[in-house]
Scaffold this motif. Structure first.
Motif, PDB file in Angstrom:
ATOM      1  N   ASP A   1     -40.502  -7.635 -65.567  1.00 24.19           N
ATOM      2  CA  ASP A   1     -39.050  -7.947 -65.078  1.00 24.19           C
ATOM      3  C   ASP A   1     -38.232  -6.652 -64.852  1.00 24.19           C
ATOM      4  OD1 ASP A   1     -39.764 -10.789 -65.181  1.00 24.19           O
ATOM      5  OD2 ASP A   1     -38.505 -11.072 -66.971  1.00 24.19           O
ATOM      6  N   HIS A   2     -38.384  -5.811 -65.692  1.00 17.07           N
ATOM      7  CA  HIS A   2     -37.726  -4.467 -65.330  1.00 17.07           C
ATOM      8  C   HIS A   2     -38.184  -3.774 -64.276  1.00 17.07           C
ATOM      9  CE1 HIS A   2     -35.587  -0.689 -66.397  1.00 17.07           C
ATOM     10  NE2 HIS A   2     -37.003  -0.019 -65.994  1.00 17.07           N
ATOM     11  N   TRP A   3     -39.500  -3.725 -64.039  1.00 19.46           N
ATOM     12  CA  TRP A   3     -40.045  -3.019 -63.050  1.00 19.46           C
ATOM     13  C   TRP A   3     -40.120  -3.738 -61.518  1.00 19.46           C
ATOM     14  CZ3 TRP A   3     -40.530   2.013 -63.390  1.00 19.46           C
ATOM     15  CH2 TRP A   3     -40.589   2.602 -64.836  1.00 19.46           C
ATOM     16  N   THR A   4     -40.235  -5.027 -61.752  1.00 21.71           N
ATOM     17  CA  THR A   4     -39.909  -5.867 -60.310  1.00 21.71           C
ATOM     18  C   THR A   4     -38.659  -5.775 -59.898  1.00 21.71           C
ATOM     19  OG1 THR A   4     -39.647  -8.017 -61.643  1.00 21.71           O
ATOM     20  CG2 THR A   4     -41.927  -7.228 -60.863  1.00 21.71           C
ATOM     21  N   GLY A   5     -37.885  -5.565 -60.782  1.00 19.91           N
ATOM     22  CA  GLY A   5     -36.367  -5.328 -60.526  1.00 19.91           C
ATOM     23  C   GLY A   5     -35.802  -4.246 -59.792  1.00 19.91           C
ATOM     24  N   LEU A   6     -36.748  -3.127 -59.996  1.00 26.00           N
ATOM     25  CA  LEU A   6     -36.817  -1.750 -59.158  1.00 26.00           C
ATOM     26  C   LEU A   6     -37.752  -1.810 -58.225  1.00 26.00           C
ATOM     27  CD1 LEU A   6     -37.361   0.304 -62.635  1.00 26.00           C
ATOM     28  CD2 LEU A   6     -35.078  -0.117 -61.328  1.00 26.00           C
ATOM     29  N   GLY A   7     -38.261  -2.990 -57.761  1.00 25.44           N
ATOM     30  CA  GLY A   7     -39.073  -3.206 -56.386  1.00 25.44           C
ATOM     31  C   GLY A   7     -40.314  -2.919 -56.490  1.00 25.44           C
ATOM     32  N   TRP A   8     -40.905  -2.719 -57.672  1.00 21.53           N
ATOM     33  CA  TRP A   8     -42.503  -2.434 -57.808  1.00 21.53           C
ATOM     34  C   TRP A   8     -42.979  -4.198 -57.735  1.00 21.53           C
ATOM     35  CZ3 TRP A   8     -45.296   1.610 -60.981  1.00 21.53           C
ATOM     36  CH2 TRP A   8     -44.621   2.872 -61.033  1.00 21.53           C
ATOM     37  N   LYS A   9     -44.227  -3.811 -57.236  1.00 23.14           N
ATOM     38  CA  LYS A   9     -45.205  -5.155 -56.974  1.00 23.14           C
ATOM     39  C   LYS A   9     -46.012  -5.367 -58.178  1.00 23.14           C
ATOM     40  CE  LYS A   9     -43.124  -5.618 -53.247  1.00 23.14           C
ATOM     41  NZ  LYS A   9     -41.795  -6.066 -52.992  1.00 23.14           N
ATOM     42  N   VAL A  10     -46.314  -6.650 -58.606  1.00 23.44           N
ATOM     43  CA  VAL A  10     -47.092  -7.064 -59.733  1.00 23.44           C
ATOM     44  C   VAL A  10     -48.372  -7.277 -59.131  1.00 23.44           C
ATOM     45  CG1 VAL A  10     -47.732  -8.844 -61.226  1.00 23.44           C
ATOM     46  CG2 VAL A  10     -45.252  -8.267 -60.902  1.00 23.44           C
ATOM     47  N   VAL A  11     -49.448  -6.603 -59.709  1.00 19.96           N
ATOM     48  CA  VAL A  11     -50.901  -6.475 -59.522  1.00 19.96           C
ATOM     49  C   VAL A  11     -51.620  -7.419 -60.325  1.00 19.96           C
ATOM     50  CG1 VAL A  11     -53.057  -5.049 -59.220  1.00 19.96           C
ATOM     51  CG2 VAL A  11     -50.619  -4.173 -58.639  1.00 19.96           C
ATOM     52  N   GLU A  12     -51.115  -7.576 -61.744  1.00 17.23           N
ATOM     53  CA  GLU A  12     -51.770  -8.434 -62.662  1.00 17.23           C
ATOM     54  C   GLU A  12     -50.678  -9.022 -63.624  1.00 17.23           C
ATOM     55  OE1 GLU A  12     -55.464  -8.079 -65.937  1.00 17.23           O
ATOM     56  OE2 GLU A  12     -54.416  -6.252 -65.343  1.00 17.23           O
ATOM     57  N   ASP A  13     -50.634  -9.787 -64.186  1.00 23.14           N
ATOM     58  CA  ASP A  13     -49.773 -10.267 -65.211  1.00 23.14           C
ATOM     59  C   ASP A  13     -50.563 -11.742 -66.080  1.00 23.14           C
ATOM     60  OD1 ASP A  13     -47.663 -11.016 -66.654  1.00 23.14           O
ATOM     61  OD2 ASP A  13     -46.392 -11.808 -65.180  1.00 23.14           O
ATOM     62  N   GLN A  14     -50.973 -11.245 -67.201  1.00 25.38           N
ATOM     63  CA  GLN A  14     -51.485 -12.196 -68.058  1.00 25.38           C
ATOM     64  C   GLN A  14     -51.135 -12.142 -69.596  1.00 25.38           C
ATOM     65  OE1 GLN A  14     -55.659 -11.809 -69.218  1.00 25.38           O
ATOM     66  NE2 GLN A  14     -55.817  -9.885 -68.150  1.00 25.38           N
ATOM     67  N   TYR A  15     -51.172 -13.137 -70.189  1.00 29.49           N
ATOM     68  CA  TYR A  15     -50.973 -13.133 -71.589  1.00 29.49           C
ATOM     69  C   TYR A  15     -51.545 -14.175 -72.412  1.00 29.49           C
ATOM     70  CZ  TYR A  15     -48.928 -12.493 -76.383  1.00 29.49           C
ATOM     71  OH  TYR A  15     -48.888 -12.220 -77.705  1.00 29.49           O
ATOM     72  N   LYS A  16     -52.612 -14.140 -73.344  1.00 29.03           N
ATOM     73  CA  LYS A  16     -53.368 -15.039 -74.140  1.00 29.03           C
ATOM     74  C   LYS A  16     -52.530 -15.383 -75.371  1.00 29.03           C
ATOM     75  CE  LYS A  16     -57.294 -14.743 -71.359  1.00 29.03           C
ATOM     76  NZ  LYS A  16     -58.451 -13.894 -71.115  1.00 29.03           N
ATOM     77  N   GLN A  17     -51.799 -16.504 -75.593  1.00 30.43           N
ATOM     78  CA  GLN A  17     -51.034 -16.497 -76.721  1.00 30.43           C
ATOM     79  C   GLN A  17     -52.149 -16.792 -78.014  1.00 30.43           C
ATOM     80  OE1 GLN A  17     -47.609 -16.661 -77.228  1.00 30.43           O
ATOM     81  NE2 GLN A  17     -48.242 -16.407 -79.420  1.00 30.43           N
ATOM     82  N   GLU A  18     -53.344 -17.316 -77.742  1.00 30.89           N
ATOM     83  CA  GLU A  18     -54.134 -17.523 -78.805  1.00 30.89           C
ATOM     84  C   GLU A  18     -54.749 -16.185 -79.461  1.00 30.89           C
ATOM     85  OE1 GLU A  18     -56.392 -18.015 -75.072  1.00 30.89           O
ATOM     86  OE2 GLU A  18     -54.705 -18.974 -75.863  1.00 30.89           O
ATOM     87  N   THR A  19     -54.785 -15.303 -78.478  1.00 30.73           N
ATOM     88  CA  THR A  19     -55.440 -13.901 -78.997  1.00 30.73           C
ATOM     89  C   THR A  19     -54.271 -12.856 -79.244  1.00 30.73           C
ATOM     90  OG1 THR A  19     -55.852 -13.543 -76.780  1.00 30.73           O
ATOM     91  CG2 THR A  19     -57.641 -14.498 -78.015  1.00 30.73           C
TER      92      THR A  19
END
Length: 165
Positions: A102-120
């Motif tokens: 959220d911080h970096w997209t607020g600065l205009g950066w583009k998301v290339v990958e975004d993942q989080y696995k709660q179980e691990t």
């Protein structure tokens, strides 16, 4: 022993970045010097750490890498590949990665990958500056208080053969 594994993982990240072709070479007329590209890489990881408040950058490693695949075989156009660890005061969780995204997209950066696995309890977020191609990936490690950052600076034009270290 654990520190040695983390150190090896950091060094492995430096070797993998060039193979992935994640160079920040967004132009065929690079304007940076090597010192500026190195400072850019170091500032970037410090800025990422500041997003967490009480966090410390440890195990910094940088390497100059040729952008030959993008600009021919001269080796004159290069970028700084960086691998860093960020020591957190709290355990990393899904909110940790969301905060950075959220911080970096607020600065205009583009998301290339975004993942989080709660179980691990593992995640990764990759972002890229669309203006100059600078990018980074923040990933979890085997320690809940330690994150790894792999980064690529914008390109610079080599001015001296000594710039290739």
């Amino acid at each position: 022993m654990r520190a040695r594994r983390l150190h090896r993982a950091t060094l492995a990240g430096l070797l993998v970045l060039p193979l992935l072709g994640v160079a920040g070479c967004g132009t065929d007329h690079p304007a940076l010097t090597r010192d500026e590209a190195t400072q850019q890489s170091q500032r970037l990881v410090q800025d990422i750490a500041q997003v967490f408040g009480q966090a410390e950058v440890i195990n910094p490693k940088t390497l100059s890498v040729s952008c030959d695949s993008l600009f021919g075989n001269s080796g004159e156009v290069r970028y700084i590949s960086g691998a860093f660890n960020i020591q957190l005061s709290l355990e990393a969780d899904a909110a940790t990665f969301r905060t950075v995204r959220d911080h970096w997209t607020g600065l205009g950066w583009k998301v290339v990958e975004d993942q989080y696995k709660q179980e691990t309890r593992s995640g990764a977020v990759s972002l890229k500056d669309p203006d100059d191609g600078t990018n980074f990936t923040l990933v979890s490690t085997n320690s809940p208080h330690l994150l790894a950052v792999l980064s690529s600076s914008a390109c610079y034009r080599e001015t001296d053969r000594g710039d290739r270290n």
